[in-house]
Design a protein around this motif. Structure first.
Motif, PDB file in Angstrom:
ATOM      1  N   ALA A 302       0.826  -1.204   0.000  1.00  0.00           N
ATOM      2  CA  ALA A 302       0.000   0.000   0.000  1.00  0.00           C
ATOM      3  C   ALA A 302       0.865   1.261   0.000  1.00  0.00           C
ATOM      4  N   ILE A 303       1.922   1.264   0.809  1.00  0.00           N
ATOM      5  CA  ILE A 303       2.819   2.425   0.853  1.00  0.00           C
ATOM      6  C   ILE A 303       3.464   2.647  -0.506  1.00  0.00           C
ATOM      7  N   ILE A 304       3.979   1.577  -1.093  1.00  0.00           N
ATOM      8  CA  ILE A 304       4.678   1.685  -2.371  1.00  0.00           C
ATOM      9  C   ILE A 304       3.729   2.170  -3.464  1.00  0.00           C
ATOM     10  N   THR A 305       2.520   1.613  -3.513  1.00  0.00           N
ATOM     11  CA  THR A 305       1.567   1.994  -4.559  1.00  0.00           C
ATOM     12  C   THR A 305       1.113   3.435  -4.401  1.00  0.00           C
ATOM     13  N   ALA A 306       0.697   3.812  -3.196  1.00  0.00           N
ATOM     14  CA  ALA A 306       0.195   5.168  -2.969  1.00  0.00           C
ATOM     15  C   ALA A 306       1.260   6.207  -3.282  1.00  0.00           C
ATOM     16  N   ASP A 307       2.500   5.932  -2.898  1.00  0.00           N
ATOM     17  CA  ASP A 307       3.566   6.902  -3.144  1.00  0.00           C
ATOM     18  C   ASP A 307       3.941   6.951  -4.616  1.00  0.00           C
ATOM     19  N   SER A 308       3.910   5.818  -5.306  1.00  0.00           N
ATOM     20  CA  SER A 308       4.250   5.791  -6.729  1.00  0.00           C
ATOM     21  C   SER A 308       3.257   6.590  -7.552  1.00  0.00           C
ATOM     22  N   VAL A 309       1.983   6.541  -7.160  1.00  0.00           N
ATOM     23  CA  VAL A 309       0.951   7.281  -7.893  1.00  0.00           C
ATOM     24  C   VAL A 309       1.170   8.780  -7.761  1.00  0.00           C
ATOM     25  N   LEU A 310       1.465   9.239  -6.561  1.00  0.00           N
ATOM     26  CA  LEU A 310       1.585  10.678  -6.308  1.00  0.00           C
ATOM     27  C   LEU A 310       2.973  11.217  -6.624  1.00  0.00           C
ATOM     28  N   VAL A 311       4.010  10.393  -6.428  1.00  0.00           N
ATOM     29  CA  VAL A 311       5.393  10.828  -6.648  1.00  0.00           C
ATOM     30  C   VAL A 311       6.087   9.784  -7.532  1.00  0.00           C
ATOM     31  N   PRO A 312       5.885   9.847  -8.843  1.00  0.00           N
ATOM     32  CA  PRO A 312       6.486   8.823  -9.720  1.00  0.00           C
ATOM     33  C   PRO A 312       8.006   8.766  -9.633  1.00  0.00           C
ATOM     34  N   ASP A 313       8.652   9.914  -9.540  1.00  0.00           N
ATOM     35  CA  ASP A 313      10.113   9.951  -9.438  1.00  0.00           C
ATOM     36  C   ASP A 313      10.527   9.877  -7.972  1.00  0.00           C
ATOM     37  N   ASP A 314      11.449   8.998  -7.685  1.00  0.00           N
ATOM     38  CA  ASP A 314      11.894   8.779  -6.305  1.00  0.00           C
ATOM     39  C   ASP A 314      13.425   8.848  -6.266  1.00  0.00           C
ATOM     40  N   PRO A 315      14.011  10.057  -6.453  1.00  0.00           N
ATOM     41  CA  PRO A 315      15.474  10.148  -6.584  1.00  0.00           C
ATOM     42  C   PRO A 315      16.241   9.734  -5.344  1.00  0.00           C
ATOM     43  N   TRP A 316      15.619   9.860  -4.163  1.00  0.00           N
ATOM     44  CA  TRP A 316      16.313   9.487  -2.923  1.00  0.00           C
ATOM     45  C   TRP A 316      15.989   8.055  -2.497  1.00  0.00           C
ATOM     46  N   ASN A 317      15.220   7.346  -3.313  1.00  0.00           N
ATOM     47  CA  ASN A 317      14.928   5.923  -3.068  1.00  0.00           C
ATOM     48  C   ASN A 317      14.247   5.674  -1.727  1.00  0.00           C
ATOM     49  N   TYR A 318      13.225   6.469  -1.435  1.00  0.00           N
ATOM     50  CA  TYR A 318      12.424   6.226  -0.235  1.00  0.00           C
ATOM     51  C   TYR A 318      11.813   4.827  -0.293  1.00  0.00           C
ATOM     52  N   ARG A 319      11.230   4.505  -1.441  1.00  0.00           N
ATOM     53  CA  ARG A 319      10.514   3.230  -1.554  1.00  0.00           C
ATOM     54  C   ARG A 319      11.468   2.046  -1.470  1.00  0.00           C
ATOM     55  N   GLU A 320      12.628   2.186  -2.073  1.00  0.00           N
ATOM     56  CA  GLU A 320      13.612   1.109  -1.967  1.00  0.00           C
ATOM     57  C   GLU A 320      14.034   0.895  -0.516  1.00  0.00           C
ATOM     58  N   ALA A 321      14.225   1.986   0.226  1.00  0.00           N
ATOM     59  CA  ALA A 321      14.616   1.864   1.637  1.00  0.00           C
ATOM     60  C   ALA A 321      13.561   1.115   2.440  1.00  0.00           C
ATOM     61  N   LEU A 322      12.287   1.360   2.155  1.00  0.00           N
ATOM     62  CA  LEU A 322      11.213   0.658   2.855  1.00  0.00           C
ATOM     63  C   LEU A 322      11.192  -0.818   2.489  1.00  0.00           C
ATOM     64  N   ILE A 323      11.355  -1.124   1.214  1.00  0.00           N
ATOM     65  CA  ILE A 323      11.356  -2.528   0.781  1.00  0.00           C
ATOM     66  C   ILE A 323      12.491  -3.290   1.460  1.00  0.00           C
ATOM     67  N   VAL A 324      13.680  -2.701   1.492  1.00  0.00           N
ATOM     68  CA  VAL A 324      14.834  -3.357   2.115  1.00  0.00           C
ATOM     69  C   VAL A 324      14.597  -3.541   3.611  1.00  0.00           C
ATOM     70  N   ALA A 325      14.055  -2.525   4.273  1.00  0.00           N
ATOM     71  CA  ALA A 325      13.828  -2.610   5.716  1.00  0.00           C
ATOM     72  C   ALA A 325      12.819  -3.707   6.062  1.00  0.00           C
ATOM     73  N   PHE A 326      11.756  -3.821   5.285  1.00  0.00           N
ATOM     74  CA  PHE A 326      10.768  -4.872   5.527  1.00  0.00           C
ATOM     75  C   PHE A 326      11.381  -6.247   5.257  1.00  0.00           C
ATOM     76  N   ARG A 327      12.192  -6.330   4.217  1.00  0.00           N
ATOM     77  CA  ARG A 327      12.822  -7.627   3.904  1.00  0.00           C
ATOM     78  C   ARG A 327      13.737  -8.068   5.032  1.00  0.00           C
ATOM     79  N   LEU A 328      14.511  -7.153   5.591  1.00  0.00           N
ATOM     80  CA  LEU A 328      15.427  -7.508   6.671  1.00  0.00           C
ATOM     81  C   LEU A 328      14.683  -7.930   7.935  1.00  0.00           C
TER      82      LEU A 328
END
Length: 538
Positions: A302-328
């Motif tokens: 839900a976080i990844i989808t909602a943020d991708s819709v509103l902020v397509p460009d993610d230069p600081w990789n917020y979404r990647e940081a969340l994915i990695v944190a959940f995976r760990l």
């Protein structure tokens, strides 16, 4: 404010109080207690309105013709605080501190939970989440209860960063290392330490926590908080690395002593802005969750989808940081082929030939002056009827949205309710760069009654779908939680037979039923086991 007959609520609009910037802070002045709890609750309410782009309606019945959340700063002597969805109240208890508290609290002195910023934020978030998704009070798994608790802790945690003076002091003490600051990373410090413990009630810095479906609700919530805070700290370090290199002559190692005022100014601004962005991301994601039975992995999606819709460009990789944190933290979503961003996005229905819901396009529906303002009850009912007809008239649409009819072979002889339109909400969202998106969010609910079988009692399975429609009425996203999903019966029964479900569910004859005093939306689990035992004996 509901302060009781003995302590009338103060007039917070009184000119004398406004001129002096409100009632002076004092834990012995009960008028300040009321001002404190009301002010913090208002800040949380504002954060939700800003993130979601709409006004938020309370789900409980009106009193005297007006639906309002009642805040009770003096709810009685109890070592707890809680939200009661039945009567629409926030309740804050008070208690006597331990004879040897480990902080500055007076031994055996009175501790008021209404004077805790964290506790007020936490309980107000429970109320806001109930207003947004009333079916989330159904405790269908430890993930569901853990999400409610962890989300409330996260909102409280990120509100720490919105108070610049306190943030500046905390960053100066921890020298810019967010993980070293108890103020920034912990929830309920006074509550925990006044009871004789050496730590706060919960902490976002816990390297040992890993996902386990059997974790208790508050520990599952602490896991969620820790995963998100890990991502937040990693992005903060990424966004401040250049500044620290400049301030240290390229070494990246801060010298001994106090940080310079110029460096501290930059750290405060970036921490404040980043926390605001994370808070908005977390709240916006609520609209992208299934209507019931939320899993932590689904919250990540839900976080990844909602943020991708509103902020397509993610230069600081917020979404990647969340994915990695959940995976760990071993928090994995189901039904995905990988953990890359594209795989985690909620998708539109597979059948691209589904026609738009014309009646719910922005050219057809009515607003109260703005898409974010609620319309009349009559218009809301009309919108729900239009969506109900659209969903049920097409077998293809029912299938795409994960809905089923009685007689479906996949029900294995069980019965299911008709699809129920729980809510239809129009909204307008503004992204960090000023981009605006207009959407409609709708919830559809179904309940499957599982008959007793193989010596096991019967129970209910909750499912349905959340759909996101664009301004033209086209289904842009469908978040399906079907009542006939893979292993739904096995997972539900496993939870109902576990110790984790005991505070919420009980076996009555040949069926599991919700307890009449089911504990929920409280700060902690104190004294629940004894009450459960008393009800079982009765």
């Amino acid at each position: 404010l509901d302060t009781g007959e003995a302590h009338p609520a103060p007039d917070l609009d009184d000119l004398r109080a406004l001129i002096s910037n409100g009632i002076a802070p004092s834990d012995s002045n009960r008028e300040f207690h009321s001002q404190m709890v009301y002010g913090v609750a208002s800040l949380v309410h504002r954060s939700f309105r800003r993130a979601l782009g709409r006004q938020i309606l309370w789900p409980f019945p009106p009193r005297d013709g007006i639906t309002r959340l009642r805040i009770r700063p003096f709810a009685g002597e109890t070592q707890n605080a809680w939200y009661n969805p039945n009567d629409g109240t926030l309740n804050f208890g008070y208690f006597y501190a331990h004879e040897k508290p480990v902080d500055g609290t007076l031994p055996k002195g009175i501790v008021y939970t209404a004077l805790s910023h964290d506790i007020v934020c936490h309980e107000m978030t429970h109320a806001m989440l109930d207003a947004l998704r009333s079916n989330f009070v159904l405790q269908t798994s430890t993930d569901m209860s853990g999400f409610h608790e962890g989300f409330s802790d996260l909102v409280a945690l990120f509100h720490h960063f919105l108070h610049r003076d306190a943030l500046r002091n905390a960053l100066a003490r921890c020298r810019g290392n967010l993980r070293d600051s108890d103020y920034l990373s912990a929830i309920g410090q006074q509550f925990g330490r006044s009871t004789g413990n050496t730590q706060a009630l919960r902490s976002a810095v816990n390297d040992e926590l890993r996902y386990d479906a059997k974790l208790p609700a508050h520990q599952m919530g602490e896991l969620l908080m820790a995963a998100v805070y890990d991502a937040f700290c990693n992005v903060f370090e990424r966004k401040t690395a250049t500044v620290i290199r400049l301030a240290t002559g390229g070494t990246g190692r801060l010298p001994e002593g106090e940080l310079s005022e110029a460096l501290l100014d930059v750290l405060v601004t970036r921490a404040h802005n980043l926390a605001t962005q994370f808070l908005m991301m977390l709240i916006r994601a609520v609209d992208y969750l299934p209507p019931v039975d939320v899993r932590l992995g689904e919250y990540l999606r839900a976080i990844i989808t909602a943020d991708s819709v509103l902020v397509p460009d993610d230069p600081w990789n917020y979404r990647e940081a969340l994915i990695v944190a959940f995976r760990l933290r071993v928090i994995y979503p189901r039904d995905v082929v990988s953990l890359n961003e594209v795989s985690l996005l909620w998708r539109p229905p597979r059948n691209r030939t589904l026609a738009p819901v014309e009646a719910l396009s922005f050219k057809e529906i009515y607003f109260a002056g703005d898409p974010g303002n609620p319309v009349t009850i009559g218009e809301q009912i009309a919108q729900a009827c239009e969506l109900g007809e659209y969903v049920t008239e097409s077998p293809v649409c029912m299938e795409e949205l994960g809905l089923v009819k009685n007689g479906d072979q996949r029900l294995e002889g069980d019965t299911v309710t008709l699809p129920m339109i729980e809510s239809v909400r129009t909204l307008r969202r503004v992204g960090p760069d000023g981009q605006t998106i207009f959407d409609t969010v709708a919830e559809i609910l179904q309940v499957r009654t599982v008959r007793p079988r193989d010596g096991k009692p019967g129970f209910d399975i909750y499912g349905g779908c959340t759909i996101i429609l664009d301004s033209q009425g086209s289904i842009r996203c469908g978040i399906v939680k079907s009542v006939v999903g893979e292993r739904r019966i096995d997972r539900r029964l496993e939870y109902l037979e576990s110790a984790a479900s005991r505070p919420f569910w009980k076996r009555a004859g040949n069926k599991f039923e919700l307890r009449s005093n089911a504990p929920f939306l409280a700060l902690c689990d104190r004294n629940r086991r004894r009450e459960d035992d008393e009800e079982d004996q009765a």
